[in-house]
Design an enzyme around this catalytic site. Structure first.
Site, PDB file in Angstrom:
ATOM      1  N   LEU A   1       0.750  -1.279  -0.484  1.00  0.00           N
ATOM      2  CA  LEU A   1       0.161   0.382  -0.046  1.00  0.00           C
ATOM      3  C   LEU A   1       0.957   1.058  -0.467  1.00  0.00           C
ATOM      4  O   LEU A   1      -0.045   2.074  -0.471  1.00  0.00           O
ATOM      5  CB  LEU A   1      -0.784  -0.094   1.289  1.00  0.00           C
ATOM      6  CG  LEU A   1      -1.479   1.279   1.593  1.00  0.00           C
ATOM      7  CD1 LEU A   1      -2.768   1.268   0.281  1.00  0.00           C
ATOM      8  CD2 LEU A   1      -2.798   1.167   2.609  1.00  0.00           C
ATOM      9  N   ASP A   2       2.724   1.375   0.642  1.00  0.00           N
ATOM     10  CA  ASP A   2       2.582   2.509   1.008  1.00  0.00           C
ATOM     11  C   ASP A   2       3.378   3.199  -0.406  1.00  0.00           C
ATOM     12  O   ASP A   2       3.839   3.856  -0.474  1.00  0.00           O
ATOM     13  CB  ASP A   2       3.784   2.629   1.795  1.00  0.00           C
ATOM     14  CG  ASP A   2       4.290   1.379   2.068  1.00  0.00           C
ATOM     15  OD1 ASP A   2       4.336  -0.014   2.006  1.00  0.00           O
ATOM     16  OD2 ASP A   2       6.205   1.654   1.881  1.00  0.00           O
TER      17      ASP A   2
ATOM     18  N   GLN B   1       2.024   2.017  -3.442  1.00  0.00           N
ATOM     19  CA  GLN B   1       1.305   2.288  -4.581  1.00  0.00           C
ATOM     20  C   GLN B   1       0.646   3.318  -4.503  1.00  0.00           C
ATOM     21  O   GLN B   1       0.672   4.402  -5.197  1.00  0.00           O
ATOM     22  CB  GLN B   1       0.071   1.397  -4.009  1.00  0.00           C
ATOM     23  CG  GLN B   1       0.225  -0.208  -4.585  1.00  0.00           C
ATOM     24  CD  GLN B   1      -0.733  -1.166  -4.278  1.00  0.00           C
ATOM     25  OE1 GLN B   1      -2.130  -0.417  -4.432  1.00  0.00           O
ATOM     26  NE2 GLN B   1      -0.553  -2.187  -4.408  1.00  0.00           N
ATOM     27  N   CYS B   2       0.998   4.663  -3.007  1.00  0.00           N
ATOM     28  CA  CYS B   2       0.228   5.887  -3.047  1.00  0.00           C
ATOM     29  C   CYS B   2       1.534   6.265  -3.089  1.00  0.00           C
ATOM     30  O   CYS B   2       3.151   6.145  -2.022  1.00  0.00           O
ATOM     31  CB  CYS B   2      -0.554   5.818  -1.268  1.00  0.00           C
ATOM     32  SG  CYS B   2      -1.999   4.482  -1.261  1.00  0.00           S
ATOM     33  N   THR B   3       1.321   7.618  -3.251  1.00  0.00           N
ATOM     34  CA  THR B   3       2.161   8.710  -2.004  1.00  0.00           C
ATOM     35  C   THR B   3       2.305   9.302  -1.145  1.00  0.00           C
ATOM     36  O   THR B   3       1.262   9.869  -0.547  1.00  0.00           O
ATOM     37  CB  THR B   3       2.514  10.112  -3.834  1.00  0.00           C
ATOM     38  OG1 THR B   3       2.129  10.092  -5.303  1.00  0.00           O
ATOM     39  CG2 THR B   3       3.017  11.168  -3.307  1.00  0.00           C
TER      40      THR B   3
END
Length: 722
Positions: A587-588, A590-592
């Site tokens: 998740l970290d 894939q996200c900015t």
């Protein structure tokens, strides 16, 4: 009003005052309209309002009392270096009531309040009691015509006030040391007064020092002196006459202290800023002998009603039917700061070029929202969003165009929600939103005929959007989503501004702007006039993970004095083709994930870079400024025009590198653009459906990798043989 009063030849004998000229701005009438409709209705009760006057106008301007949209907030802030004036609004319901209102009674009532404040001494404690005004109005809200009559009540002496010494410029009476001391003393008095200009003050001076104090300290400040000096914050610009606010101060001095002094010296304090330099030397100073003002005789004669435009005693009328539409008012207000910037600070600023720029924002997330707000601050009217996402619960705190309600029910489409919010902020903006998926390398589109057809429509729509805009901002989350717009914009010779974030680092850059297709290989336009306005500039940003090491691999290390057509793009610093960067990531990843303030900084810098490019005569073909240019003469009125701005929030530092275009770039190299322009979607579909090796083989990166590996093996063999 700006001309010398009549009788100038004898002005050395008799004191004359420059009357106020009312300056009621459109915002004041707009506020009155809203309050009349929503609050006052048929209530004609008097209302407290607030205006202000300024003592720094250049010679020739009239003595003005200004009322603007904030006039109804009597406790609001007064503009810097201005003096507040408090008054009473009498708003009538009909034109007949306005005409028949007893103006004499209004003036006498106001004069009585001033006289009672003088007799009791309360105006020494609160000098604003000497600066009262009256505004009588009637608002014809059907036709947006406003009738008004302004009055600044002033008590009169029974006879003319003679000069003991006529007015002279302060610089002829005070030494430069005394002038400097007076300026510092008055500034200190204003600071003690909460930062607001002090309308009246006391002055005591010698060759060595200048002291000032408030009116209430008269007895302790002057003690037994027969000659005293009083100061007035004077809005008048005339060299031989004071402004209207002095009248009631002299009445106070004559009434309260007239028996203690022979003459009164008056300092009309005027504080101008000319060409960036502050000066009070043009203030005037003179002495007068005050006639007696008998307390037992009752309220002195009072004057104060303003003359109309014809110079006769009568009301004025303003017709705002063409500009009272709230949208038009908002539009003029949006432009105000920009016009003040040009008038006072950057006279050569070309605002029309900025306001008329059509901006396409690819990405309506954290960067997109902040870029849009800054563009609106610069007056940009045409903003288009492209995004295929919906608003999630984590978005509103970081993305200022969205609210909690936008997340409900699965979330609104970001592009449409952003447009709605921009129009609520400023109805005059021409905003559009497109929910569009941008096809990307490494993300196949050949699973079905429907998928291919949709990808073809998406590409065609993106090409049309880029063609119809002047500047394209790349503000997406992934590297590969920036590839297709980079190729299209490079082919169309459009400006690209790119912003990308790390955790505490960012990069903002402009892409190199390719030469026109009919231009020589090594010759770029030398002025914006040689290319269409929509194609004269370009900017972008490379990924924050790009490193100097990767630049060195293909020989595009940092240079200076690189012209705009030779600058690299977002992908020029990379030696691998873009691919699917979101597959098999946590998740970290894939996200900015970045520090909360980083997007605001990078978004603002992206817009400021665009504006700087627009101000350069060569637009996007301008030579890139570097960190070494910070001490040199800037190329535009706004400063430098860098290729890249790389920021490091952990140490609050920015650097301005510049790098050459890479002839093997997977996005802007000649071979990629040639295939795209000849084959169109067929070429693009090969990129989407193939692995990254397709672009690497096409551009020669594969061969470069092989040669690099062979060189490393050869070096190892040499080492082992030693």
């Amino acid at each position: 009003m700006a001309a010398e009063p009549s009788g100038v030849e004898s002005a050395g004998q008799k004191l004359q005052f420059a009357p106020f000229c009312s300056a009621l701005e459109a915002g004041f009438w707009h506020q009155l309209t809203q309050r009349k409709l929503d609050d006052y209705r048929l209530d004609e009760s008097p209302r407290d309002i607030r205006g202000y006057y300024y003592n720094g106008d250049p010679v020739g301007l009239p003595t003005r009392l200004t009322l603007e949209f904030s006039a109804f907030d009597v406790n609001g802030q007064t503009p810097a270096k201005c003096c507040p004036a408090f008054g009473t609004l009498y708003n009538t319901n009909t034109l007949e009531a306005f005409k028949s209102c007893d103006k004499k009674a209004l003036l006498e009532s106001a004069a009585k309040e001033i006289w009672e404040a003088i007799q009791s001494g309360s105006c020494a404690e609160d000098p604003s009691a000497l600066c009262k005004f009256i505004l009588l109005t009637f608002a014809d809200l059907k036709k947006y015509r406003y009738f008004y009559w302004f009055c600044f009540p002033a008590l009169c002496f029974p006879e003319a006030v003679p000069f003991h010494q006529p007015p002279v410029a302060l610089e002829k009476s005070f030494s430069s040391k005394q002038i400097e001391a007076l300026q510092g003393a008055y500034d200190g008095l204003c600071q003690e007064n909460g930062g607001t200009a002090v309308p009246y003050f006391l002055v005591r001076y010698s060759e060595e020092a200048v002291l000032v104090s408030l009116l209430k300290n008269w007895s302790s400040f002057f003690k037994d002196q027969k000659k005293v000096t009083v100061g007035v914050y004077d809005p008048c610009t005339l060299s031989q006459h004071p402004g209207w606010p002095l009248r009631n101060l002299l009445a106070l001095v004559a009434c309260k202290w007239g028996e203690l002094v022979d003459t009164v010296e008056v300092l009309c304090f005027r504080d101008r800023t000319l060409q960036g330099s502050r000066s009070i030397q043009h203030s005037i100073i003179f002495q007068v002998k005050l006639p007696q003002l008998s307390v037992s005789a009752g309220v002195p004669k009072t004057v104060g009603w303003e003359k109309n435009q014809r110079g006769a005693m009568g009301p004025r009328m303003v017709n705002l039917s063409e500009c009272m539409d709230p949208k038009r008012l908002a539009e003029s207000s949006v432009d105000l700061n920009l016009k003040l910037m040009r008038w006072r600070l950057v006279p050569s600023l070309d605002l029309d070029k900025v306001v008329s720029t059509k901006c396409l924002l690819l990405g309506a997330g954290t960067l997109g929202c902040n870029v849009a707000r800054t563009l609106m601050g610069w007056g940009v009217r045409h903003i288009t969003f492209v995004d295929n996402a919906t608003i999630s619960y984590s978005n509103p705190v970081r993305q200022p165009l969205y609210e909690f309600e936008d997340c409900l029910g699965g979330g609104k489409a970001k592009a449409q929600a952003a447009v709605e919010r921009l129009k609520k902020i400023f109805p005059g903006v021409n905003a559009e939103g497109h929910t569009l998926s941008i096809p990307m390398p490494g993300h196949p589109v050949n699973s079905s005929e429907a998928t291919v057809a949709q990808a073809r429509r998406d590409v065609a729509q993106l090409e049309a959007l880029i063609s119809s805009h002047h500047v394209v901002f790349l503000l997406m989350d992934t590297r590969e989503s920036r590839w297709l717009p980079t190729v299209i914009a490079a082919s169309q010779r459009k400006l690209i501004v790119n912003a990308a974030l790390g955790f505490d680092t960012f990069v903002v850059m402009r892409h190199g702007l390719k030469l026109q297709k009919n231009a020589g290989v090594d010759s770029a336009p030398t002025s914006a006039g040689s290319t269409p306005a929509s194609e004269c500039c370009s900017s972008s940003s490379s990924s924050s993970s790009s490193s100097a090491g990767s630049m060195a691999v293909h020989g595009a290390s940092l240079f200076s004095n690189i012209p705009g057509h030779k600058l690299g793009c977002y992908f020029c610093n990379d030696v691998v083709a873009p691919g699917d960067s979101t597959r098999d990531r946590t998740l970290d990843q894939q996200c900015t994930v970045s520090r909360p303030g980083l997007a605001m900084i990078a978004g603002a810098l992206a817009v400021e870079l665009m504006v700087s490019i627009l101000q350069h005569p060569e637009g996007g073909y301008a030579i890139a400024s570097s960190s070494d240019d910070r001490m040199n003469e800037p190329p535009t009125s706004l400063g430098l025009v860098p290729h890249q701005i790389r920021g490091f929030l952990s140490r609050f530092d920015n650097v301005l590198p510049a790098s050459l275009a890479f002839d093997k770039c997977t996005a802007c190299s000649p071979v990629v653009l040639d295939h795209y322009e000849r084959e169109g979607f067929e070429f693009l579909s090969k990129v989407f459906n193939s692995s990254h090796s397709f672009l690497e083989d096409l551009t020669g990166l594969t061969l470069l990798h092989q040669e690099t590996q062979a060189a490393e093996i050869w070096d190892m063999s040499d080492d082992e043989s030693v």
